[in-house]
Write a protein that holds these residues in place. Structure first.
Motif, PDB file in Angstrom:
ATOM      1  N   UNK A 191       9.644   8.077 -20.108  1.00  0.00           N
ATOM      2  CA  UNK A 191       9.496   9.433 -19.575  1.00  0.00           C
ATOM      3  C   UNK A 191       8.755   9.475 -18.242  1.00  0.00           C
ATOM      4  N   UNK A 192       7.736   8.659 -18.093  1.00  0.00           N
ATOM      5  CA  UNK A 192       6.907   8.744 -16.890  1.00  0.00           C
ATOM      6  C   UNK A 192       7.447   7.843 -15.782  1.00  0.00           C
ATOM      7  N   UNK A 193       7.496   6.529 -16.049  1.00  0.00           N
ATOM      8  CA  UNK A 193       7.853   5.575 -15.000  1.00  0.00           C
ATOM      9  C   UNK A 193       9.279   5.797 -14.516  1.00  0.00           C
ATOM     10  N   UNK A 194      10.203   6.008 -15.430  1.00  0.00           N
ATOM     11  CA  UNK A 194      11.606   6.165 -15.021  1.00  0.00           C
ATOM     12  C   UNK A 194      11.780   7.348 -14.082  1.00  0.00           C
ATOM     13  N   UNK A 195      11.128   8.480 -14.402  1.00  0.00           N
ATOM     14  CA  UNK A 195      11.254   9.654 -13.538  1.00  0.00           C
ATOM     15  C   UNK A 195      10.426   9.531 -12.269  1.00  0.00           C
ATOM     16  N   UNK A 196       9.389   8.710 -12.301  1.00  0.00           N
ATOM     17  CA  UNK A 196       8.568   8.516 -11.103  1.00  0.00           C
ATOM     18  C   UNK A 196       9.197   7.553 -10.117  1.00  0.00           C
ATOM     19  N   UNK A 197      10.242   6.827 -10.540  1.00  0.00           N
ATOM     20  CA  UNK A 197      10.848   5.833  -9.661  1.00  0.00           C
ATOM     21  C   UNK A 197      11.671   6.440  -8.533  1.00  0.00           C
ATOM     22  N   UNK A 222       0.810  -1.234   0.000  1.00  0.00           N
ATOM     23  CA  UNK A 222       0.000   0.000   0.000  1.00  0.00           C
ATOM     24  C   UNK A 222       0.834   1.272   0.000  1.00  0.00           C
ATOM     25  N   UNK A 223       1.966   1.255   0.719  1.00  0.00           N
ATOM     26  CA  UNK A 223       2.838   2.437   0.732  1.00  0.00           C
ATOM     27  C   UNK A 223       3.433   2.666  -0.650  1.00  0.00           C
ATOM     28  N   UNK A 224       3.931   1.581  -1.270  1.00  0.00           N
ATOM     29  CA  UNK A 224       4.506   1.689  -2.614  1.00  0.00           C
ATOM     30  C   UNK A 224       3.433   2.128  -3.611  1.00  0.00           C
ATOM     31  N   UNK A 225       2.228   1.595  -3.483  1.00  0.00           N
ATOM     32  CA  UNK A 225       1.125   1.957  -4.373  1.00  0.00           C
ATOM     33  C   UNK A 225       0.838   3.454  -4.310  1.00  0.00           C
ATOM     34  N   UNK A 226       0.718   3.988  -3.113  1.00  0.00           N
ATOM     35  CA  UNK A 226       0.367   5.398  -2.969  1.00  0.00           C
ATOM     36  C   UNK A 226       1.467   6.318  -3.489  1.00  0.00           C
ATOM     37  N   UNK A 227       2.702   5.988  -3.184  1.00  0.00           N
ATOM     38  CA  UNK A 227       3.814   6.821  -3.643  1.00  0.00           C
ATOM     39  C   UNK A 227       3.934   6.751  -5.164  1.00  0.00           C
ATOM     40  N   UNK A 228       3.793   5.552  -5.727  1.00  0.00           N
ATOM     41  CA  UNK A 228       3.875   5.397  -7.184  1.00  0.00           C
ATOM     42  C   UNK A 228       2.755   6.165  -7.878  1.00  0.00           C
ATOM     43  N   UNK A 229       1.548   6.046  -7.372  1.00  0.00           N
ATOM     44  CA  UNK A 229       0.405   6.744  -7.970  1.00  0.00           C
ATOM     45  C   UNK A 229       0.629   8.254  -7.951  1.00  0.00           C
ATOM     46  N   UNK A 230       1.040   8.790  -6.806  1.00  0.00           N
ATOM     47  CA  UNK A 230       1.274  10.232  -6.700  1.00  0.00           C
ATOM     48  C   UNK A 230       2.414  10.677  -7.608  1.00  0.00           C
ATOM     49  N   UNK A 231       3.482   9.874  -7.684  1.00  0.00           N
ATOM     50  CA  UNK A 231       4.635  10.242  -8.512  1.00  0.00           C
ATOM     51  C   UNK A 231       4.280  10.218  -9.996  1.00  0.00           C
ATOM     52  N   UNK A 232       3.539   9.200 -10.427  1.00  0.00           N
ATOM     53  CA  UNK A 232       3.145   9.113 -11.842  1.00  0.00           C
ATOM     54  C   UNK A 232       2.220  10.260 -12.208  1.00  0.00           C
ATOM     55  N   UNK A 233       1.288  10.605 -11.343  1.00  0.00           N
ATOM     56  CA  UNK A 233       0.397  11.738 -11.609  1.00  0.00           C
ATOM     57  C   UNK A 233       1.188  13.044 -11.717  1.00  0.00           C
ATOM     58  N   UNK A 263       4.432  13.343 -12.604  1.00  0.00           N
ATOM     59  CA  UNK A 263       5.295  13.337 -13.791  1.00  0.00           C
ATOM     60  C   UNK A 263       4.482  13.537 -15.068  1.00  0.00           C
ATOM     61  N   UNK A 264       3.300  12.959 -15.142  1.00  0.00           N
ATOM     62  CA  UNK A 264       2.487  13.079 -16.371  1.00  0.00           C
ATOM     63  C   UNK A 264       2.062  14.509 -16.644  1.00  0.00           C
ATOM     64  N   UNK A 265       2.125  15.373 -15.647  1.00  0.00           N
ATOM     65  CA  UNK A 265       1.747  16.775 -15.860  1.00  0.00           C
ATOM     66  C   UNK A 265       2.939  17.652 -16.226  1.00  0.00           C
ATOM     67  N   UNK A 266       4.123  17.073 -16.324  1.00  0.00           N
ATOM     68  CA  UNK A 266       5.325  17.856 -16.634  1.00  0.00           C
ATOM     69  C   UNK A 266       5.378  18.216 -18.120  1.00  0.00           C
ATOM     70  N   UNK A 267       6.117  19.281 -18.392  1.00  0.00           N
ATOM     71  CA  UNK A 267       6.198  19.790 -19.766  1.00  0.00           C
ATOM     72  C   UNK A 267       6.864  18.799 -20.712  1.00  0.00           C
ATOM     73  N   UNK A 268       7.910  18.093 -20.241  1.00  0.00           N
ATOM     74  CA  UNK A 268       8.632  17.195 -21.150  1.00  0.00           C
ATOM     75  C   UNK A 268       7.762  16.013 -21.570  1.00  0.00           C
TER      76      UNK A 268
END
Length: 316
Positions: free
Chosen positions: A232-238, A196-207, A209-214
């Motif tokens: 672009x998304x997953x790598x930077x969200x890790x 659950x901790x990994x899920x929440x952090x991953x979800x917040x990080x992906x959201x 990153x997806x809003x970034x300009x690049x």
């Protein structure tokens, strides 16, 4: 290369600080450790026995001498001898530590394999059915204590379905399948608490990153959604995910006591409980120091992974 060497040097310094804190915590707390070790049922111990134990433990020497001697033994790999049977403590730790590390690694892999894909998919389908159900389950997983989770898993898989034994340990070289079978439930218990901790952090990080300009630029250039997601998304969200997983696994080094007790898994945490119960002062100190050094080492690995994932970190 200089950044990596700097991080390693800081970790060595931190290990020295931790070892010094452990030494000071033991030697400057109120009371005589020798008297506490020999006290039983409220009766005062024999003064002769107290002095003999103080001499055996080196507590009759000046504090500075004890400090230097302890560090000399530590640097030579000598963690002292157990008071129960006079056996080298390092042998007991070397026997128990791999079992705890195996449990933590297996639980960490389960938590990552569940939390990262689920968090990524929930972020992509934000507000959908999967997102709502997964978020609710993650809240439930965080609310349920790990020992309650372990008890429920025993009731389900061992008592009701009878798929696996309720607990115990068999060496891998003796019976690999039985070993993995007995490892599954305690690892799943910790993994379900970590996911659950990994899920929440991953979800917040992906959201985020997806809003970034690049990311928007990559989409505007016609880059396919799978490539945008992976490169672009997953790598930077890790980055935050690696941090949280490292901290959680570090906490598990000292928090597997209840899980090892529920499943009768003979790991390092169980040895710590036995040492405290038997008042084995040298063994307690050695185990606490070992767990502390492992925590520092794990944080070093996380720092090095940071530098490998993001070159900008190395330039700071």
């Amino acid at each position: 290369m200089s950044w990596f060497l700097k991080r390693i040097g800081l970790s060595i310094l931190l290990v020295w600080i931790v070892a010094s804190i452990v030494f000071l915590a033991i030697h400057f707390v109120p009371g005589d450790p020798a008297e506490l070790l020999l006290s039983t049922s409220g009766f005062a111990p024999d003064p002769v026995a107290v002095e003999e134990l103080r001499r055996r433990l080196g507590l009759d020497q000046p504090v500075l001498v004890q400090y230097v001697n302890d560090f000399q033994r530590l640097l030579s790999g000598d963690l002292g001898r157990s008071m129960k049977d006079d056996s080298p403590i390092i042998d007991a730790i070397a026997r128990r530590l791999p079992r705890t590390l195996e449990l933590i690694v297996a639980a960490g892999l389960m938590g990552i394999l569940i939390g990262v894909p689920a968090g990524t998919y929930a972020a992509i389908r934000r507000g959908g059915l999967f997102d709502r159900v997964a978020s609710a389950l993650s809240a439930l997983g965080l609310a349920v204590p790990v020992f309650v989770m372990g008890t429920l898993i025993v009731l389900l898989f061992a008592q009701t379905l009878r798929w696996v034994p309720a607990g115990g340990y068999v060496a891998f070289d003796r019976d690999p399948w039985q070993h993995l079978t007995m490892l599954a439930m305690p690892a799943l218990t910790i993994g379900l608490h970590l996911a659950p901790v990994v899920f929440r952090v991953t979800r917040a990080a992906v959201l985020d990153v997806t809003s970034r300009d690049y990311v928007r630029t990559a989409r505007a250039k016609g880059v396919g959604p799978p490539r945008v997601l992976v490169h672009h998304v997953v790598r930077n969200a890790l980055m935050p995910v690696v941090t949280v997983v490292g901290l959680q696994l570090g906490g598990l080094l000292g928090g597997t006591v209840l899980v090892e007790f529920v499943f009768n898994w003979p790991g390092l945490s169980g040895l710590l409980v036995e040492s405290v119960s038997s008042r084995d002062y040298p063994e307690v100190v050695a185990i606490v120091l070992t767990i502390s050094i492992l925590f520092v080492g794990l944080n070093l690995v996380i720092d090095l992974l940071y530098g490998a994932l993001d070159p900008r970190v190395r330039r700071r």
